[in-house]
Scaffold this active site. Structure first.
Site: not given
Length: 261
Positions: A8, A11, A109-111, A133
Protein backbone atom coordinates in the site's frame (compact mmCIF):
# COMPACT_ATOMS: atom_id res chain seq x y z
CA UNK A 1 2.73 -21.93 2.08
CA UNK A 2 1.50 -18.88 0.22
CA UNK A 3 3.17 -15.54 0.79
CA UNK A 4 0.64 -12.77 0.08
CA UNK A 5 2.09 -9.28 -0.28
CA UNK A 6 -0.12 -6.19 -0.06
CA UNK A 7 1.92 -3.11 -0.98
CA UNK A 8 0.00 0.00 0.00
CA UNK A 9 0.92 3.65 0.01
CA UNK A 10 1.93 3.62 3.69
CA UNK A 11 2.86 0.01 4.51
CA UNK A 12 3.69 -3.26 2.82
CA UNK A 13 2.02 -6.21 4.55
CA UNK A 14 3.45 -9.71 4.18
CA UNK A 15 1.30 -12.67 5.27
CA UNK A 16 1.92 -16.41 5.33
CA UNK A 17 -1.20 -18.42 4.59
CA UNK A 18 -1.86 -22.14 4.84
CA UNK A 19 -5.10 -23.42 3.30
CA UNK A 20 -6.47 -19.88 3.36
CA UNK A 21 -5.64 -19.33 7.05
CA UNK A 22 -3.27 -16.52 7.99
CA UNK A 23 -0.45 -18.07 10.06
CA UNK A 24 1.78 -14.99 10.37
CA UNK A 25 1.85 -11.40 9.17
CA UNK A 26 4.39 -8.58 9.17
CA UNK A 27 4.42 -5.02 7.93
CA UNK A 28 7.10 -2.55 6.91
CA UNK A 29 6.91 1.07 5.77
CA UNK A 30 6.47 1.40 2.02
CA UNK A 31 9.63 2.64 0.33
CA UNK A 32 9.94 2.05 -3.44
CA UNK A 33 13.72 2.35 -3.07
CA UNK A 34 13.91 -0.68 -0.76
CA UNK A 35 15.74 -3.45 -2.60
CA UNK A 36 14.87 -7.12 -2.88
CA UNK A 37 17.95 -7.90 -0.80
CA UNK A 38 16.72 -5.69 2.04
CA UNK A 39 13.29 -7.32 1.91
CA UNK A 40 14.89 -10.77 1.77
CA UNK A 41 17.12 -10.37 4.83
CA UNK A 42 14.33 -8.82 6.88
CA UNK A 43 11.67 -11.33 5.87
CA UNK A 44 13.82 -14.46 6.28
CA UNK A 45 14.65 -13.38 9.83
CA UNK A 46 10.98 -12.91 10.68
CA UNK A 47 10.03 -16.25 9.14
CA UNK A 48 12.75 -17.94 11.22
CA UNK A 49 11.44 -16.27 14.39
CA UNK A 50 8.10 -17.98 13.70
CA UNK A 51 10.00 -21.31 13.58
CA UNK A 52 9.34 -21.87 9.89
CA UNK A 53 12.08 -23.19 7.56
CA UNK A 54 13.57 -20.92 4.90
CA UNK A 55 11.85 -22.89 2.13
CA UNK A 56 8.38 -22.68 3.67
CA UNK A 57 7.18 -20.31 0.90
CA UNK A 58 6.24 -22.14 -2.29
CA UNK A 59 3.95 -19.52 -3.87
CA UNK A 60 3.77 -15.72 -3.90
CA UNK A 61 1.07 -13.26 -4.96
CA UNK A 62 1.56 -9.49 -4.98
CA UNK A 63 -1.05 -6.77 -4.95
CA UNK A 64 0.19 -3.20 -5.13
CA UNK A 65 -1.00 0.36 -5.61
CA UNK A 66 2.63 1.55 -5.75
CA UNK A 67 3.95 0.63 -9.22
CA UNK A 68 7.56 1.54 -8.33
CA UNK A 69 7.56 -1.04 -5.53
CA UNK A 70 6.54 -3.95 -7.76
CA UNK A 71 9.88 -4.80 -9.39
CA UNK A 72 11.79 -5.33 -6.15
CA UNK A 73 8.96 -7.43 -4.71
CA UNK A 74 9.01 -9.62 -7.83
CA UNK A 75 12.78 -10.02 -7.49
CA UNK A 76 12.27 -10.92 -3.82
CA UNK A 77 9.99 -13.79 -4.85
CA UNK A 78 12.30 -15.18 -7.53
CA UNK A 79 15.66 -14.62 -5.82
CA UNK A 80 14.86 -15.46 -2.20
CA UNK A 81 11.97 -17.92 -2.53
CA UNK A 82 12.62 -19.41 -5.95
CA UNK A 83 9.08 -18.89 -7.22
CA UNK A 84 7.56 -16.84 -10.02
CA UNK A 85 5.07 -14.52 -8.34
CA UNK A 86 1.56 -13.79 -9.50
CA UNK A 87 0.60 -10.12 -9.68
CA UNK A 88 -3.00 -9.24 -8.89
CA UNK A 89 -4.83 -8.06 -12.00
CA UNK A 90 -2.17 -9.37 -14.39
CA UNK A 91 -2.74 -12.67 -16.27
CA UNK A 92 -3.01 -15.38 -15.12
CA UNK A 93 -4.22 -13.59 -11.96
CA UNK A 94 -6.99 -11.70 -13.79
CA UNK A 95 -9.60 -10.15 -11.55
CA UNK A 96 -12.37 -12.50 -12.54
CA UNK A 97 -15.07 -9.97 -11.60
CA UNK A 98 -16.78 -7.22 -13.55
CA UNK A 99 -15.46 -3.72 -12.96
CA UNK A 100 -18.60 -1.80 -13.85
CA UNK A 101 -17.06 1.69 -13.80
CA UNK A 102 -16.08 4.27 -16.41
CA UNK A 103 -12.32 3.64 -16.08
CA UNK A 104 -11.72 0.03 -14.94
CA UNK A 105 -7.93 0.32 -15.26
CA UNK A 106 -7.83 3.14 -12.72
CA UNK A 107 -9.33 1.07 -9.87
CA UNK A 108 -6.69 0.28 -7.25
CA UNK A 109 -5.67 -3.35 -6.82
CA UNK A 110 -6.47 -3.23 -3.11
CA UNK A 111 -10.06 -2.17 -3.79
CA UNK A 112 -10.68 -4.95 -6.31
CA UNK A 113 -9.08 -7.54 -4.02
CA UNK A 114 -11.24 -6.31 -1.12
CA UNK A 115 -14.31 -6.69 -3.35
CA UNK A 116 -13.36 -10.25 -4.28
CA UNK A 117 -12.90 -11.25 -0.64
CA UNK A 118 -16.01 -9.46 0.64
CA UNK A 119 -18.24 -11.08 -1.99
CA UNK A 120 -16.82 -14.52 -1.21
CA UNK A 121 -17.45 -14.05 2.52
CA UNK A 122 -20.82 -12.27 2.48
CA UNK A 123 -23.83 -12.66 0.16
CA UNK A 124 -25.87 -9.80 -1.21
CA UNK A 125 -25.10 -6.15 -1.87
CA UNK A 126 -22.12 -4.77 0.04
CA UNK A 127 -20.38 -1.55 0.95
CA UNK A 128 -16.72 -2.23 1.70
CA UNK A 129 -14.84 0.41 3.70
CA UNK A 130 -11.05 0.23 3.88
CA UNK A 131 -9.29 2.58 6.29
CA UNK A 132 -5.85 3.13 4.80
CA UNK A 133 -3.85 6.13 3.63
CA UNK A 134 -7.10 7.03 1.93
CA UNK A 135 -10.48 5.84 3.16
CA UNK A 136 -12.27 4.03 0.36
CA UNK A 137 -15.96 3.16 0.24
CA UNK A 138 -16.71 0.58 -2.45
CA UNK A 139 -19.97 -0.91 -3.68
CA UNK A 140 -20.09 -4.59 -4.63
CA UNK A 141 -23.43 -5.84 -5.91
CA UNK A 142 -24.99 -9.24 -5.24
CA UNK A 143 -23.37 -10.72 -8.37
CA UNK A 144 -19.88 -9.75 -7.17
CA UNK A 145 -19.47 -6.89 -9.65
CA UNK A 146 -17.55 -3.82 -8.53
CA UNK A 147 -19.86 -0.84 -9.08
CA UNK A 148 -17.73 2.12 -7.95
CA UNK A 149 -17.35 4.05 -4.75
CA UNK A 150 -15.79 6.96 -2.90
CA UNK A 151 -12.25 8.05 -2.05
CA UNK A 152 -11.75 10.29 0.99
CA UNK A 153 -8.60 11.39 2.84
CA UNK A 154 -7.54 8.92 5.52
CA UNK A 155 -7.80 10.13 9.10
CA UNK A 156 -4.02 10.24 9.57
CA UNK A 157 -3.68 12.19 6.33
CA UNK A 158 -6.32 14.66 7.52
CA UNK A 159 -4.59 15.11 10.86
CA UNK A 160 -1.18 15.59 9.21
CA UNK A 161 -2.62 18.28 6.94
CA UNK A 162 -4.22 20.07 9.90
CA UNK A 163 -1.06 20.06 12.02
CA UNK A 164 1.17 21.03 9.11
CA UNK A 165 -1.00 23.97 8.05
CA UNK A 166 -1.71 25.36 11.53
CA UNK A 167 1.50 26.31 13.34
CA UNK A 168 0.08 26.37 16.87
CA UNK A 169 -1.78 23.07 16.75
CA UNK A 170 0.00 20.14 18.46
CA UNK A 171 0.31 16.63 17.06
CA UNK A 172 -2.18 14.32 18.77
CA UNK A 173 -2.83 10.59 18.74
CA UNK A 174 -5.74 9.15 16.81
CA UNK A 175 -8.15 8.09 19.52
CA UNK A 176 -11.68 8.65 20.74
CA UNK A 177 -12.16 11.75 22.90
CA UNK A 178 -11.95 10.99 26.62
CA UNK A 179 -15.45 12.40 27.20
CA UNK A 180 -17.53 10.34 24.79
CA UNK A 181 -20.70 12.34 25.46
CA UNK A 182 -19.44 15.86 24.78
CA UNK A 183 -18.60 17.41 21.44
CA UNK A 184 -17.60 20.75 22.99
CA UNK A 185 -13.92 20.67 23.82
CA UNK A 186 -12.44 22.68 26.69
CA UNK A 187 -8.80 22.49 25.56
CA UNK A 188 -7.11 22.70 22.17
CA UNK A 189 -6.25 19.00 22.30
CA UNK A 190 -9.81 18.03 23.22
CA UNK A 191 -11.18 20.12 20.38
CA UNK A 192 -8.81 18.48 17.92
CA UNK A 193 -9.75 15.00 19.14
CA UNK A 194 -13.43 15.83 18.76
CA UNK A 195 -13.00 17.37 15.32
CA UNK A 196 -10.87 14.55 13.95
CA UNK A 197 -12.63 11.59 15.57
CA UNK A 198 -16.29 12.61 15.59
CA UNK A 199 -15.87 14.43 12.30
CA UNK A 200 -14.64 11.21 10.75
CA UNK A 201 -17.40 9.12 12.32
CA UNK A 202 -19.96 11.60 10.98
CA UNK A 203 -18.41 11.38 7.52
CA UNK A 204 -18.57 7.57 7.59
CA UNK A 205 -22.18 7.51 8.74
CA UNK A 206 -23.25 10.21 6.31
CA UNK A 207 -21.59 8.67 3.25
CA UNK A 208 -22.86 5.17 4.05
CA UNK A 209 -26.40 6.49 4.48
CA UNK A 210 -26.25 8.25 1.11
CA UNK A 211 -24.80 5.14 -0.59
CA UNK A 212 -27.51 2.90 0.88
CA UNK A 213 -30.22 5.29 -0.29
CA UNK A 214 -28.78 5.29 -3.81
CA UNK A 215 -28.42 1.50 -3.96
CA UNK A 216 -32.02 1.09 -2.88
CA UNK A 217 -31.69 -2.49 -1.61
CA UNK A 218 -30.60 -4.04 1.70
CA UNK A 219 -26.84 -3.56 2.03
CA UNK A 220 -24.28 -5.08 4.39
CA UNK A 221 -21.36 -2.86 5.43
CA UNK A 222 -17.96 -4.53 5.73
CA UNK A 223 -14.97 -2.65 7.13
CA UNK A 224 -11.26 -3.39 7.16
CA UNK A 225 -8.03 -1.59 8.02
CA UNK A 226 -6.34 -0.89 11.32
CA UNK A 227 -8.71 1.87 12.42
CA UNK A 228 -11.95 -0.02 11.82
CA UNK A 229 -12.14 -1.29 15.40
CA UNK A 230 -11.49 2.21 16.77
CA UNK A 231 -14.51 3.65 14.96
CA UNK A 232 -16.65 0.58 15.66
CA UNK A 233 -16.67 1.50 19.35
CA UNK A 234 -18.89 4.52 18.71
CA UNK A 235 -20.95 3.76 15.62
CA UNK A 236 -23.23 0.92 14.57
CA UNK A 237 -22.67 1.51 10.86
CA UNK A 238 -20.47 -1.60 10.40
CA UNK A 239 -22.11 -5.01 10.09
CA UNK A 240 -18.80 -6.91 10.01
CA UNK A 241 -15.12 -6.13 10.52
CA UNK A 242 -12.70 -8.24 8.47
CA UNK A 243 -9.13 -7.36 9.53
CA UNK A 244 -7.47 -9.50 6.83
CA UNK A 245 -9.84 -8.71 3.97
CA UNK A 246 -7.15 -7.66 1.47
CA UNK A 247 -4.88 -10.58 2.32
CA UNK A 248 -7.80 -13.01 2.05
CA UNK A 249 -8.68 -11.49 -1.31
CA UNK A 250 -5.15 -12.05 -2.57
CA UNK A 251 -5.29 -15.66 -1.37
CA UNK A 252 -8.60 -16.21 -3.17
CA UNK A 253 -7.21 -14.65 -6.34
CA UNK A 254 -4.14 -16.91 -6.17
CA UNK A 255 -6.32 -20.00 -5.64
CA UNK A 256 -8.54 -19.11 -8.60
CA UNK A 257 -5.53 -18.42 -10.81
CA UNK A 258 -3.79 -21.69 -9.93
CA UNK A 259 -7.03 -23.61 -10.41
CA UNK A 260 -7.52 -22.07 -13.83
CA UNK A 261 -3.92 -22.70 -14.93
Amino acid sequence: MLLAIDAGNTNVVFALLEDGVVRARWRIATDPRRTADEYGVWLHQLIALQNYPRDVVDAVIIGTVVPRALHNLEVLATKYFGVEPLVAGVPPADWGIELDVAEPRSVGADRVVDAIAAHAMHPGDLIVIDFGTAATFDVVDYTGAYKGGIIAPGINLSLDALVTAAAKLPRIAIQAPEDNLSVIGRTTEDQMHIGIYWGYVSMIEGLVARMKAEIGRPVKVISTGGLATLFDRHTNVFDEIEPDLTIQGLALLWKRSVGAA
